[in-house]
Scaffold this motif. Structure first.
Motif, PDB file in Angstrom:
ATOM      1  N   ILE A  62       0.833  -1.209   0.000  1.00 24.31           N
ATOM      2  CA  ILE A  62       0.000   0.000   0.000  1.00 24.31           C
ATOM      3  C   ILE A  62       0.867   1.259   0.000  1.00 24.31           C
ATOM      4  O   ILE A  62       0.629   2.180  -0.775  1.00 24.31           O
ATOM      5  CB  ILE A  62      -0.961  -0.003   1.205  1.00 24.31           C
ATOM      6  N   SER A  63       1.878   1.299   0.850  1.00 24.13           N
ATOM      7  CA  SER A  63       2.740   2.491   0.924  1.00 24.13           C
ATOM      8  C   SER A  63       3.624   2.580  -0.322  1.00 24.13           C
ATOM      9  O   SER A  63       3.828   1.591  -1.037  1.00 24.13           O
ATOM     10  CB  SER A  63       3.624   2.440   2.174  1.00 24.13           C
ATOM     11  N   SER A  64       4.147   3.736  -0.559  1.00 26.43           N
ATOM     12  CA  SER A  64       5.043   3.937  -1.705  1.00 26.43           C
ATOM     13  C   SER A  64       6.239   2.995  -1.633  1.00 26.43           C
ATOM     14  O   SER A  64       6.617   2.380  -2.636  1.00 26.43           O
ATOM     15  CB  SER A  64       5.509   5.399  -1.736  1.00 26.43           C
ATOM     16  N   TYR A  65       6.826   2.846  -0.455  1.00 28.01           N
ATOM     17  CA  TYR A  65       7.978   1.953  -0.295  1.00 28.01           C
ATOM     18  C   TYR A  65       7.598   0.503  -0.609  1.00 28.01           C
ATOM     19  O   TYR A  65       8.297  -0.192  -1.326  1.00 28.01           O
ATOM     20  CB  TYR A  65       8.549   2.044   1.122  1.00 28.01           C
ATOM     21  N   GLU A  66       6.456   0.049  -0.073  1.00 29.19           N
ATOM     22  CA  GLU A  66       6.010  -1.328  -0.318  1.00 29.19           C
ATOM     23  C   GLU A  66       5.761  -1.562  -1.814  1.00 29.19           C
ATOM     24  O   GLU A  66       6.114  -2.608  -2.349  1.00 29.19           O
ATOM     25  CB  GLU A  66       4.723  -1.615   0.460  1.00 29.19           C
ATOM     26  N   GLN A  67       5.194  -0.568  -2.477  1.00 27.16           N
ATOM     27  CA  GLN A  67       4.903  -0.715  -3.899  1.00 27.16           C
ATOM     28  C   GLN A  67       6.178  -0.681  -4.742  1.00 27.16           C
ATOM     29  O   GLN A  67       6.261  -1.360  -5.754  1.00 27.16           O
ATOM     30  CB  GLN A  67       3.907   0.351  -4.345  1.00 27.16           C
ATOM     31  N   GLN A  68       7.155   0.091  -4.336  1.00 26.17           N
ATOM     32  CA  GLN A  68       8.421   0.135  -5.074  1.00 26.17           C
ATOM     33  C   GLN A  68       9.225  -1.147  -4.865  1.00 26.17           C
ATOM     34  O   GLN A  68       9.935  -1.598  -5.747  1.00 26.17           O
ATOM     35  CB  GLN A  68       9.243   1.342  -4.646  1.00 26.17           C
ATOM     36  N   THR A  69       9.101  -1.747  -3.703  1.00 26.87           N
ATOM     37  CA  THR A  69       9.867  -2.945  -3.369  1.00 26.87           C
ATOM     38  C   THR A  69       9.169  -4.221  -3.816  1.00 26.87           C
ATOM     39  O   THR A  69       9.805  -5.136  -4.332  1.00 26.87           O
ATOM     40  CB  THR A  69      10.131  -3.005  -1.848  1.00 26.87           C
ATOM     41  N   GLY A  70       7.862  -4.311  -3.631  1.00 29.58           N
ATOM     42  CA  GLY A  70       7.097  -5.484  -4.055  1.00 29.58           C
ATOM     43  C   GLY A  70       7.703  -6.788  -3.566  1.00 29.58           C
ATOM     44  O   GLY A  70       8.012  -6.938  -2.384  1.00 29.58           O
ATOM     45  N   LEU A  71       7.924  -7.711  -4.475  1.00 28.66           N
ATOM     46  CA  LEU A  71       8.476  -9.025  -4.124  1.00 28.66           C
ATOM     47  C   LEU A  71       9.984  -9.111  -4.392  1.00 28.66           C
ATOM     48  O   LEU A  71      10.538 -10.209  -4.475  1.00 28.66           O
ATOM     49  CB  LEU A  71       7.736 -10.127  -4.891  1.00 28.66           C
ATOM     50  N   MET A  72      10.632  -7.962  -4.501  1.00 25.16           N
ATOM     51  CA  MET A  72      12.083  -7.965  -4.700  1.00 25.16           C
ATOM     52  C   MET A  72      12.776  -8.738  -3.586  1.00 25.16           C
ATOM     53  O   MET A  72      12.335  -8.718  -2.441  1.00 25.16           O
ATOM     54  CB  MET A  72      12.642  -6.537  -4.703  1.00 25.16           C
ATOM     55  N   TYR A  73      13.851  -9.392  -3.943  1.00 22.19           N
ATOM     56  CA  TYR A  73      14.753 -10.105  -3.021  1.00 22.19           C
ATOM     57  C   TYR A  73      14.151 -11.373  -2.424  1.00 22.19           C
ATOM     58  O   TYR A  73      14.791 -12.017  -1.617  1.00 22.19           O
ATOM     59  CB  TYR A  73      15.251  -9.183  -1.900  1.00 22.19           C
ATOM     60  N   ARG A  74      12.943 -11.732  -2.803  1.00 21.17           N
ATOM     61  CA  ARG A  74      12.346 -12.961  -2.280  1.00 21.17           C
ATOM     62  C   ARG A  74      12.789 -14.128  -3.155  1.00 21.17           C
ATOM     63  O   ARG A  74      12.739 -14.058  -4.376  1.00 21.17           O
ATOM     64  CB  ARG A  74      10.832 -12.875  -2.278  1.00 21.17           C
ATOM     65  N   LYS A  75      13.190 -15.193  -2.526  1.00 19.60           N
ATOM     66  CA  LYS A  75      13.694 -16.365  -3.247  1.00 19.60           C
ATOM     67  C   LYS A  75      12.580 -17.316  -3.641  1.00 19.60           C
ATOM     68  O   LYS A  75      12.745 -18.126  -4.547  1.00 19.60           O
ATOM     69  CB  LYS A  75      14.728 -17.121  -2.404  1.00 19.60           C
ATOM     70  N   GLN A  76      11.436 -17.230  -2.965  1.00 18.15           N
ATOM     71  CA  GLN A  76      10.326 -18.134  -3.252  1.00 18.15           C
ATOM     72  C   GLN A  76       9.034 -17.567  -2.682  1.00 18.15           C
ATOM     73  O   GLN A  76       9.050 -16.663  -1.847  1.00 18.15           O
ATOM     74  CB  GLN A  76      10.589 -19.512  -2.637  1.00 18.15           C
TER      75      GLN A  76
END
Length: 164
Positions: A62-76
């Motif tokens: 929801i926040s700008s940071y959460e939307q910019q980051t999304g699922l980045m860096y997740r391995k699974q």
């Protein structure tokens, strides 16, 4: 003269020390802490007959940071999970991409009436090419690549979600 030589040696030693530290830092791999799933709600896909196609646990962005980051860096990500991006208003969504994203994803674009308006399938990990929606959307759901086809999701399907 001796004082100049001593100062020159001291300055040279400091420069050498900083250069060595810089080289060591340059060669050291950057690591990030493991990011874990945070359940914020649940989502159901319904077909035109109102049959449930799939039930998911969702994490929200929801926040700008959460939307910019999304699922980045997740391995699974488990098959029964997804990330729902929630925007204040319906609009074209041209800015999705796979930078720093390790897993292939399907992007499901959903309008303000909770109808699927577009599905971009099998977005490739680390690809920074934009993945735009073909129609305006207020929500975007990211799920593991290939699942939209496996679950028979299509444009016109409905979504019901509630947040914890």
């Amino acid at each position: 003269m001796r004082k100049i030589l001593r100062n020159f040696t001291l300055v040279g030693g400091i420069v050498l020390l900083f250069t060595a530290c810089k080289e060591e830092a340059k060669n050291k791999p950057v690591t990030t802490a493991e990011i874990t799933f945070k359940k914020n709600g649940e989502l159901h896909f319904l077909n035109s007959e109102k049959d449930t196609l799939k039930h998911l646990e969702i994490e929200t962005a929801i926040s700008s940071y959460e939307q910019q980051t999304g699922l980045m860096y997740r391995k699974q990500m488990k098959e029964n999970r997804g990330m729902l991006f929630i925007y204040k208003e319906e609009s074209p969504r041209p800015n999705f991409y796979m930078k720093n994203t390790y897993i292939a994803l399907d992007l499901v674009y959903i309008n303000k009436n909770n109808k699927v308006v577009d599905i971009q399938r099998d977005a490739k990990p680390f690809n920074e090419t934009p993945i735009p929606s073909q129609a305006a959307s207020q929500y975007v759901l990211e799920i593991n690549g290939g699942l939209a086809k496996h679950w028979n999701l299509s444009e016109g399907d409905s979504v019901i979600f509630h947040l914890d």
